[in-house]
Scaffold this active site. Structure first.
Site, mmCIF file in Angstrom:
data_model
loop_
_atom_site.group_PDB
_atom_site.id
_atom_site.type_symbol
_atom_site.label_atom_id
_atom_site.label_comp_id
_atom_site.label_asym_id
_atom_site.label_seq_id
_atom_site.Cartn_x
_atom_site.Cartn_y
_atom_site.Cartn_z
ATOM 1 N N ASP A 104 -0.327 5.196 0.630
ATOM 2 C CA ASP A 104 -0.635 6.253 1.595
ATOM 3 C C ASP A 104 -0.710 5.700 3.012
ATOM 4 O OD1 ASP A 104 -1.122 8.659 -0.159
ATOM 5 O OD2 ASP A 104 -2.551 7.266 -1.047
ATOM 6 N N ASP A 161 0.856 -1.177 0.000
ATOM 7 C CA ASP A 161 0.000 0.000 0.000
ATOM 8 C C ASP A 161 0.895 1.231 0.000
ATOM 9 O OD1 ASP A 161 -2.431 1.602 0.480
ATOM 10 O OD2 ASP A 161 -1.571 1.877 2.477
#
Length: 225
Positions: A16, A14
Site C-alpha cells: 500500500d 511494501d
C-alpha cells in the site's frame, strides 16, 4: 550476495502506497465507516495509520466512536479495499517499472504488507509470478514496525536479510525494514521520512534499476565509491 555483487540478493516490497496507490481507498473506507457511527475521522487520523497494523487502525477507529469489535472493523475495511483493488489496481507506474526490471534480472521478490491475505491476493491477480514469497499482516505475530515481517520474508526466500533491499513508503514500514537489517529505499509519496542510517530516501523510483538499489543515496544522489 548474488553473482554480480552489485545487485541485491532479494527485493522486499511494501504494497500500500509503495507498489499501488491504495492509500486513498483506505482513507475513504475509514471515513465512511466512522461516518456510519457519527464518529470524527480526520485526514490526520487517516494519515497516522499509513503502514500500521490493521489491528492498530481498528482500535483507533473504535476509540473514535466506531462501536464494533476490532475483527469486524478489520473485515469491513479489508473487504471494501480488496474489492476496489481487484476491480482497479492503481499501480504506481514507477514502482511497476522497477519491479519488472528486478524480476527480469532474476532477483527474487517478496511482498511484505500489513494488509491481510484477502487484499494481497486481489493485488497478486494483477502481478502474476512476480513474488516468490508473500508475508501479510495476518501471517505474523508482530506487524510493522517490528522486524518480524521482513525477517520472515528473507527467511522464506532463504536469503540473509542484510543482503536484501526493502522498498517502503511509510515511517512504520521503514522502521520495520531497518530493524530487520535490510538496506531500505524509502519513497516519500505521501509522508516525509526522517533520515536514518541504512535508509536512502527518494522522491520517486522512476529511472531506477536493480543495479541502483544498493547504491542510490539520499534523495536520489548516487553513493560515492
Amino acid at each position: 550476495m548474488n553473482q554480480q555483487h552489485s545487485l541485491p540478493a532479494a527485493v522486499l516490497w511494501d504494497l500500500d502506497g509503495t507498489l499501488i496507490d491504495s492509500e486513498p481507498f483506505w482513507f475513504a473506507s475509514e471515513r465512511a465507516l466512522a461516518a456510519r457511527f457519527g464518529a470524527t475521522w480526520s485526514d490526520a487520523d487517516a494519515h497516522a495509520q499509513i503502514g500500521a497494523e490493521l489491528t492498530v487502525t481498528a482500535r483507533s477507529l473504535r476509540d473514535a466512536g466506531v462501536d464494533l469489535p476490532v475483527p469486524d472493523i478489520i473485515e469491513l475495511l479489508v473487504a471494501e479495499v480488496a474489492e476496489k483493488v481487484r476491480t482497479s489496481a492503481p499501480w504506481n507506474a514507477d514502482a511497476r517499472a522497477l519491479l519488472e526490471r528486478v524480476v527480469a534480472a532474476g532477483i527474487p521478490c517478496a511482498l511484505v504488507t500489513m494488509s491481510y491475505s484477502r487484499l494481497a491476493q486481489a493485488f497478486l491477480a494483477t502481478a502474476p509470478d512476480a513474488f516468490a514469497v508473500v508475508v501479510t499482516g495476518d501471517r505474523v505475530a508482530h506487524g510493522k514496525p517490528h522486524p518480524e515481517p521482513y525477517l520472515t520474508a528473507a527467511a522464506e526466500l532463504g536469503v540473509p536479510i542484510a543482503q536484501c533491499v526493502a522498498v517502503e513508503d511509510s515511517p512504520t514500514g521503514v522502521a520495520s525494514a531497518l530493524a530487520a537489517g535490510a538496506r531500505t529505499v524509502g519513497v516519500e509519496r505521501i509522508v516525509p521520512l526522517d533520515p536514518r542510517p541504512g535508509l536512502a530516501r527518494v522522491r520517486s523510483l522512476e529511472g531506477l534499476g536493480p543495479e541502483d538499489l544498493l547504491t542510490v543515496h539520499d534523495h536520489g544522489r548516487p553513493a560515492r565509491s
